[in-house]
Write a protein that holds these residues in place. Structure first.
Motif, PDB file in Angstrom:
ATOM      1  N   THR A 198      12.723  23.267  54.699  1.00  0.00           N
ATOM      2  CA  THR A 198      12.325  22.015  55.340  1.00  0.00           C
ATOM      3  C   THR A 198      13.455  21.376  56.130  1.00  0.00           C
ATOM      4  O   THR A 198      13.279  21.006  57.293  1.00  0.00           O
ATOM      5  N   SER A 199      14.631  21.242  55.518  1.00  0.00           N
ATOM      6  CA  SER A 199      15.723  20.496  56.164  1.00  0.00           C
ATOM      7  C   SER A 199      16.148  21.150  57.472  1.00  0.00           C
ATOM      8  O   SER A 199      16.434  20.455  58.459  1.00  0.00           O
ATOM      9  N   SER A 200      16.177  22.471  57.513  1.00  0.00           N
ATOM     10  CA  SER A 200      16.592  23.175  58.729  1.00  0.00           C
ATOM     11  C   SER A 200      15.564  23.002  59.844  1.00  0.00           C
ATOM     12  O   SER A 200      15.912  22.792  61.013  1.00  0.00           O
ATOM     13  N   ILE A 201      14.290  23.083  59.471  1.00  0.00           N
ATOM     14  CA  ILE A 201      13.223  22.952  60.464  1.00  0.00           C
ATOM     15  C   ILE A 201      13.153  21.524  60.992  1.00  0.00           C
ATOM     16  O   ILE A 201      12.937  21.295  62.190  1.00  0.00           O
ATOM     17  N   VAL A 202      13.378  20.542  60.118  1.00  0.00           N
ATOM     18  CA  VAL A 202      13.404  19.136  60.552  1.00  0.00           C
ATOM     19  C   VAL A 202      14.562  18.902  61.521  1.00  0.00           C
ATOM     20  O   VAL A 202      14.416  18.206  62.534  1.00  0.00           O
ATOM     21  N   LEU A 203      15.714  19.500  61.234  1.00  0.00           N
ATOM     22  CA  LEU A 203      16.872  19.356  62.118  1.00  0.00           C
ATOM     23  C   LEU A 203      16.569  19.932  63.508  1.00  0.00           C
ATOM     24  O   LEU A 203      16.947  19.357  64.526  1.00  0.00           O
ATOM     25  N   PHE A 204      15.877  21.054  63.537  1.00  0.00           N
ATOM     26  CA  PHE A 204      15.468  21.657  64.810  1.00  0.00           C
ATOM     27  C   PHE A 204      14.523  20.724  65.572  1.00  0.00           C
ATOM     28  O   PHE A 204      14.646  20.548  66.787  1.00  0.00           O
ATOM     29  N   ALA A 205      13.597  20.090  64.844  1.00  0.00           N
ATOM     30  CA  ALA A 205      12.654  19.158  65.485  1.00  0.00           C
ATOM     31  C   ALA A 205      13.379  17.951  66.076  1.00  0.00           C
ATOM     32  O   ALA A 205      13.008  17.459  67.155  1.00  0.00           O
TER      33      ALA A 205
END
Length: 436
Positions: A198-205
């Motif tokens: 989750t945290s990595s994908i949120v950072l990408f967003a």
């Protein structure tokens, strides 16, 4: 297209075709007969391990149990002994699937599944991903996961990615320069779905938002995004939906078990009742009514190589009041039991409460990309954060005022701006940690 993924499972000794057939039979069981199915499978797996597993025999002891609730709770600390001492008779480490938990609960251990149990786990996963038209044999995955950094571990994971139609992005360095390269890959490759932490994908967003980009416009083949392993907050879900332009699916699983809950197409967090039995229990390890918070305890109904019976996974949650034996719904996942903050007043609070309250304030201007909170003493906390510039005094005052309101006053905080946050070896970000 050639079913490479399923063929790979078959070559490795996992009877995936039979597992899919068995899983389909479970799905056909009528609602009114489902309680009977669960109770029979519970009896079968307990009887098997009491007969064939010395480790489980010793755990249960001489005590006679007349009902399910009398069985002992299995904890992660119980499992921190050599795997050879926990395997059932007729199984050995070369003939089973062996893996290691991530240790995000603080208690990592090696576990095993017999090949039939591992195959039905994959049947369960494939079924749920199929709700969103994802086929592991044909769909191309953009994978935001960690990867071993040693040469052989790295090459092994890359080869597995090839067989599983996955392209893995590095998540240990998510600087703007790296995120720009990830955007470029989405322009070049025809990804069908995203899966990862989750945290990595949120950072990408957040990067996409800063660049005013919608991922679906860049990669029109994208259909859905599944996030896992870390808490997904509602505000983050809204950000992902806005910047990706595709449905966001919340996944809750454990490598030693299976997918535990998976968001269905109605938006419900549907619990896996086919291969698992999920209970919510109180501090005395007694089941609580639907709608009541408690510890999550799970039984693996098919794993004969290694017992996971009334296994305390280390999380707290609530099952929805509308749950049934066939379709339990996870109303809320409240975080790990070991991530509890003990405050000077004696009050205890889930550590994610700090994270949630702080998050709502310091991310308003988009400056802060991500942060973690550590409890050093009962009244002292550290916040490490990654941002374009230092937190303002106004933001700090806002954080401390909100925490004073929602938790209690007179808590002390120090703030450390970082270039990058420390992640686990697997790339997970522990958002709250108590060092008490």
């Amino acid at each position: 297209m050639f079913p490479l993924f399923e063929l790979t499972l078959k070559i490795n000794g996992f009877p995936i075709q039979k597992a899919k057939e068995d899983f389909a039979s479970i799905l056909k069981i009528e609602d009114e007969n489902y309680q009977k199915y669960i109770e029979e499978k519970r009896k079968e797996i307990v009887a098997f391990h009491l007969k064939n597993n010395v480790f489980y025999q010793n755990l249960v002891g001489e005590n006679q149990f007349s009902k399910w609730e009398d069985l002992p709770i299995l904890t992660k600390k119980d499992l921190q002994q050599p795997l050879s001492e926990r395997l059932s008779k007729t199984y050995n480490e070369k003939a089973v699937f062996v893996n290691k938990t991530s240790g995000s609960s603080g208690d990592p251990f090696i576990f095993a599944k017999d090949k039939e149990a591992h195959a039905i786990t994959w049947a369960s996963i494939m079924y749920r991903f199929g709700w969103y038209n994802i086929n592991f044999n044909t769909s191309y995955q953009a994978r935001f996961y960690g990867i071993p950094l040693d040469f052989f571990g790295y090459q092994k994971e890359r080869f597995k990615d090839f067989l599983s139609k996955r392209y893995r992005f590095p998540i240990f360095d998510l600087s703007d320069a790296v995120l720009e390269k990830i955007v470029h890959q989405f322009k070049r490759k025809k990804f069908d779905y995203i899966n990862g932490y989750t945290s990595s994908i949120v950072l990408f967003a957040k990067f996409l938002k800063k660049k005013n980009l919608i991922l679906k416009d860049i990669c029109p083949t994208l259909q859905v995004c599944m996030v896992t392993s870390e808490m997904l907050f509602e505000t983050d879900k809204q950000l992902l939906e806005a910047q990706f332009g595709i449905p966001i699916v919340n996944e809750y699983g454990a490598s030693e078990l299976d997918l535990i809950a998976f968001q269905n197409i109605k938006g419900e967090w549907q619990v896996n009742s086919e291969t698992l039995f999920v209970e919510i229990v109180d501090e005395n390890n007694q089941p609580v009514p639907y709608g009541t918070e408690g510890k999550i305890v799970i039984t693996s109904l098919y794993n004969k190589a290694h017992p996971f019976i009334r296994y305390e996974i280390g999380d707290r949650g609530i099952l929805d009041e509308k749950s049934t034996w066939k379709k339990p719904i996870l109303k809320q996942l409240l975080g790990r039991t070991n991530d509890i903050a003990i405050l000077p007043s004696g009050k205890t609070s889930p550590g994610l409460t700090f994270y949630y309250v702080t998050k709502s304030i310091i991310e308003d201007d988009g400056n802060v990309k991500e942060f973690v909170i550590r409890q050093i003493k009962t009244d002292t906390f550290e916040i490490d954060y990654v941002s374009s510039y230092e937190l303002t005094s106004q933001q700090i005052m806002g954080i401390e005022k909100a925490i004073s309101t929602y938790l209690e006053p007179n808590l002390k905080f120090t703030y450390h701006r970082k270039e990058i946050l420390q992640r686990s070896k697997r790339g997970k970000l522990k958002q709250f940690e108590s060092l008490l």
